[in-house]
Design a protein around this motif. Structure first.
Motif, PDB file in Angstrom:
ATOM      1  N   ARG A  70      -0.716  19.597  15.004  1.00  0.00           N
ATOM      2  CA  ARG A  70      -1.109  18.901  16.233  1.00  0.00           C
ATOM      3  C   ARG A  70      -2.032  17.732  15.891  1.00  0.00           C
ATOM      4  N   ALA A  71      -1.459  16.742  15.239  1.00  0.00           N
ATOM      5  CA  ALA A  71      -2.209  15.537  14.859  1.00  0.00           C
ATOM      6  C   ALA A  71      -1.177  14.464  14.558  1.00  0.00           C
ATOM      7  N   GLU A  72      -1.645  13.249  14.289  1.00  0.00           N
ATOM      8  CA  GLU A  72      -0.724  12.227  13.817  1.00  0.00           C
ATOM      9  C   GLU A  72      -0.186  12.665  12.460  1.00  0.00           C
ATOM     10  N   THR A  73       1.125  12.677  12.304  1.00  0.00           N
ATOM     11  CA  THR A  73       1.717  13.163  11.067  1.00  0.00           C
ATOM     12  C   THR A  73       2.568  12.091  10.410  1.00  0.00           C
ATOM     13  N   VAL A  74       2.700  12.224   9.094  1.00  0.00           N
ATOM     14  CA  VAL A  74       3.565  11.358   8.300  1.00  0.00           C
ATOM     15  C   VAL A  74       4.346  12.252   7.353  1.00  0.00           C
ATOM     16  N   CYS A  75       5.664  12.165   7.400  1.00  0.00           N
ATOM     17  CA  CYS A  75       6.508  12.935   6.493  1.00  0.00           C
ATOM     18  C   CYS A  75       6.818  12.068   5.275  1.00  0.00           C
ATOM     19  N   ALA A  76       6.205  12.405   4.146  1.00  0.00           N
ATOM     20  CA  ALA A  76       6.372  11.599   2.939  1.00  0.00           C
ATOM     21  C   ALA A  76       5.861  12.376   1.742  1.00  0.00           C
ATOM     22  N   ARG A  77       6.374  12.013   0.576  1.00  0.00           N
ATOM     23  CA  ARG A  77       5.790  12.529  -0.665  1.00  0.00           C
ATOM     24  C   ARG A  77       4.471  11.804  -0.894  1.00  0.00           C
ATOM     25  N   ILE A  78       3.453  12.545  -1.296  1.00  0.00           N
ATOM     26  CA  ILE A  78       2.133  11.960  -1.512  1.00  0.00           C
ATOM     27  C   ILE A  78       2.224  10.798  -2.494  1.00  0.00           C
ATOM     28  N   GLU A  79       2.990  10.995  -3.562  1.00  0.00           N
ATOM     29  CA  GLU A  79       3.048  10.002  -4.629  1.00  0.00           C
ATOM     30  C   GLU A  79       3.575   8.655  -4.145  1.00  0.00           C
ATOM     31  N   GLU A  80       4.351   8.656  -3.079  1.00  0.00           N
ATOM     32  CA  GLU A  80       4.979   7.422  -2.600  1.00  0.00           C
ATOM     33  C   GLU A  80       4.296   6.850  -1.361  1.00  0.00           C
ATOM     34  N   LEU A  81       3.240   7.466  -0.915  1.00  0.00           N
ATOM     35  CA  LEU A  81       2.632   7.094   0.360  1.00  0.00           C
ATOM     36  C   LEU A  81       1.928   5.744   0.288  1.00  0.00           C
ATOM     37  N   ASP A  82       2.202   4.912   1.260  1.00  0.00           N
ATOM     38  CA  ASP A  82       1.491   3.633   1.391  1.00  0.00           C
ATOM     39  C   ASP A  82       1.515   3.258   2.869  1.00  0.00           C
ATOM     40  N   LEU A  83       0.466   3.615   3.584  1.00  0.00           N
ATOM     41  CA  LEU A  83       0.417   3.420   5.031  1.00  0.00           C
ATOM     42  C   LEU A  83      -0.085   2.043   5.421  1.00  0.00           C
ATOM     43  N   GLY A  84      -0.604   1.293   4.472  1.00  0.00           N
ATOM     44  CA  GLY A  84      -1.139  -0.021   4.802  1.00  0.00           C
ATOM     45  C   GLY A  84      -2.427   0.050   5.598  1.00  0.00           C
TER      46      GLY A  84
END
Length: 214
Positions: A70-84
């Motif tokens: 119950r929060a803002e979520t992002v489905c991604a591999r940590i190693e590839e994460l780049d949210l800007g």
């Protein structure tokens, strides 16, 4: 119930309560700090951090885990994460830093660092070196209604492999893992981070900051 790519049972993680992690993180960051949580699972730590007044963005590579957050979520591999975008704190819990593969560790820490705001703090849970000497089959305990036991411990140089056995409500689950013993100064220095203090008496939690631009 679904099992994630790394062998985690979503059902087990829904039963596991927080075990002091939210309080450790909360004490390590400013009141109301924005937090990027890497590897959030089903929100076991996320939800208490929200209750403590933090704005949390929760990241995991399992849609089945994120479905319960119950929060803002992002489905991604940590190693590839780049949210800007950057955060007051980045949380890397669940001993993820002890991953057996050095390239994976470097990529995770690079992702954590690029999301740290100037002056931001990286909050990390790890297996300290002494844990690798003391870990043994048969060790365990109780987390809420879930009984947890370590089994099949095997050492190979700096690597330790084992199986975690969970049981609750008449059901049983297992999860295999392999982790690497680390020299903390070497890990931080090679990733342009500096040590910023122990966060728990058993030294299983520590903080770090960016060496430059912090």
């Amino acid at each position: 119930m679904e099992v994630t790519a790394d062998g985690c049972s979503v059902e087990v993680y829904l039963l596991l309560p927080p075990a002091g992690e939210p309080e450790i993180v909360h004490a390590a960051v400013p009141p109301g700090a924005s937090i990027l949580e890497l590897g959030c699972g089903t929100g076991r730590v996320t939800h208490p951090l929200l209750d403590l007044g933090h704005d949390v963005v929760a990241v995991d590579d399992s849609p089945a885990m994120l479905a319960h957050v119950r929060a803002e979520t992002v489905c991604a591999r940590i190693e590839e994460l780049d949210l800007g975008r950057t955060f007051d704190a980045v949380l890397l819990g669940s001993h993820l830093i002890n991953t057996a593969r050095d390239p994976d560790r470097r990529a995770m820490l690079a992702a954590a660092r690029r999301h740290l705001a100037p002056g931001g703090r990286l909050v990390v849970e790890w297996h300290p070196p002494e844990w690798f000497d003391s870990a043994a089959s048969g060790q365990g305990g109780q987390l809420g209604e879930v009984a947890v036991e370590l089994a099949d411990v095997v050492r190979d140089g700096d690597l330790l492999s084992a199986t975690v056995r969970y049981s609750a409500r008449g059901r049983r689950w297992t999860q295999e893992f392999t982790c690497r013993r680390l020299i903390l100064d070497d890990v931080l220095t090679s990733n342009d981070l500096i040590f910023d203090g122990w966060l728990s008496a058993d030294r299983s939690w520590f903080a770090a900051r960016a060496r430059r631009g912090g």
